[in-house]
Design an enzyme around this catalytic site. Structure first.
Site, short mmCIF file in Angstrom:
data_model
loop_
_atom_site.label_atom_id
_atom_site.label_comp_id
_atom_site.label_asym_id
_atom_site.label_seq_id
_atom_site.Cartn_x
_atom_site.Cartn_y
_atom_site.Cartn_z
N LYS A 83 0.86 -1.19 0.00
CA LYS A 83 0.00 0.00 0.00
C LYS A 83 0.89 1.24 0.00
O LYS A 83 1.80 1.35 0.84
CB LYS A 83 -0.86 -0.05 1.26
CG LYS A 83 -2.18 0.66 1.17
CD LYS A 83 -2.96 0.35 2.46
CE LYS A 83 -4.30 0.97 2.47
NZ LYS A 83 -4.91 0.89 3.81
C1 E4P Z 1 -8.23 1.94 3.82
O1 E4P Z 1 -7.51 1.07 3.39
C2 E4P Z 1 -8.04 2.63 5.11
O2 E4P Z 1 -7.32 1.78 5.97
C3 E4P Z 1 -9.32 2.94 5.81
O3 E4P Z 1 -10.47 2.57 5.09
C4 E4P Z 1 -9.36 4.31 6.41
O4 E4P Z 1 -10.59 4.49 7.06
P1 E4P Z 1 -10.83 5.63 8.15
O5 E4P Z 1 -11.12 6.91 7.43
O6 E4P Z 1 -12.02 5.14 8.92
O7 E4P Z 1 -9.58 5.70 8.99
#
Ligand code: E4P
Length: 218
Positions: A83
């Protein structure tokens, strides 16, 4: 639609994997911090439980360092998706890794233009953050619709739209209606998906009537 869970808590992942409904996992540096564990241990453990893509995020911000971190993370298991953030260095890293056949999840996407760049860089997944856009009064669901529509115009784009930052079941339903390929869902929201008051009421009625028959199936 594929269901990923957005957590670094191995016990929650085990529980969900046992349902057979889990297609993958996403983590991020905040979720790893919340787990209180070392990233390499957590990702290795998740990959033993889940065979689908498991996103592990680099912490570096510079391309060369990102590549070094990616080299360590991808050694953990073949189903690790690296990522990277949607920055110039992140996209450079995405392009380089994609050329080597590595799955890359480009995260922190907040515009359709950014999603186009990620597709051009060969991302396996683009992660538009619905909830965080809603939080600042912008249209998170509209972004999913735009990206799905744009990608559909170009059949050579293989990048999957991974709806992220999902806060409640309606986000998931809307993303599915729009044709998002994947949703990464917090464990609490996955639990909410099962619930409907008419299911509970209906089951209570069936059980009461069944008890009245005095029968047993086994
Ligand atoms: C995506 O891969 C992120 O880890 C995640 O969806 C972020 O979500 P949040 O805005 O609830 O932290």
């Amino acid at each position: 639609m594929k269901f990923f869970v957005d957590t670094a808590e191995i016990n929650e992942i085990r529980e969900l994997a046992a349902t057979g409904l889990l297609d993958g996992v996403t983590t991020n540096p905040s979720l790893i911090a919340k787990s209180g564990r070392r990233i390499l241990d957590v990702i290795a453990e998740i990959c033993e439980v889940v065979s689908g893509p498991v996103s592990a995020e680099v912490a570096a911000t510079e391309h060369g360092q990102m590549m070094k971190e990616a080299a360590v993370l991808r050694k953990i298991a073949p189903n690790v998706a690296i990522k990277v953030p949607l920055t110039v260095d992140g996209l450079k890293t995405c392009h380089a890794l994609a050329q080597e056949g590595v799955m890359v999840n480009v995260t922190l996407c907040f515009s359709a233009a950014q999603a186009l760049l990620a597709a051009k860089a060969g991302a396996a997944f683009i992660s538009p953050f619905i909830g965080r856009l809603d939080d600042i009064g912008q249209d998170g669901m509209g972004l999913i619709a735009d990206i799905v529509q744009i990608y559909a115009n170009y059949p050579n784009i293989k990048t999957e739209v991974l709806a992220a930052s999902i806060r409640h079941p309606i986000h998931l339903i809307e993303a599915a209606k729009m044709g998002a390929d994947v949703a990464t869902i917090p464990p609490g929201v996955i639990k909410q998906l099962y619930n409907h008051p008419l299911t509970d009421k209906g089951l209570a009625g069936f059980l009461k009537d069944w008890a009245g028959t005095g029968q047993s199936i086994v």
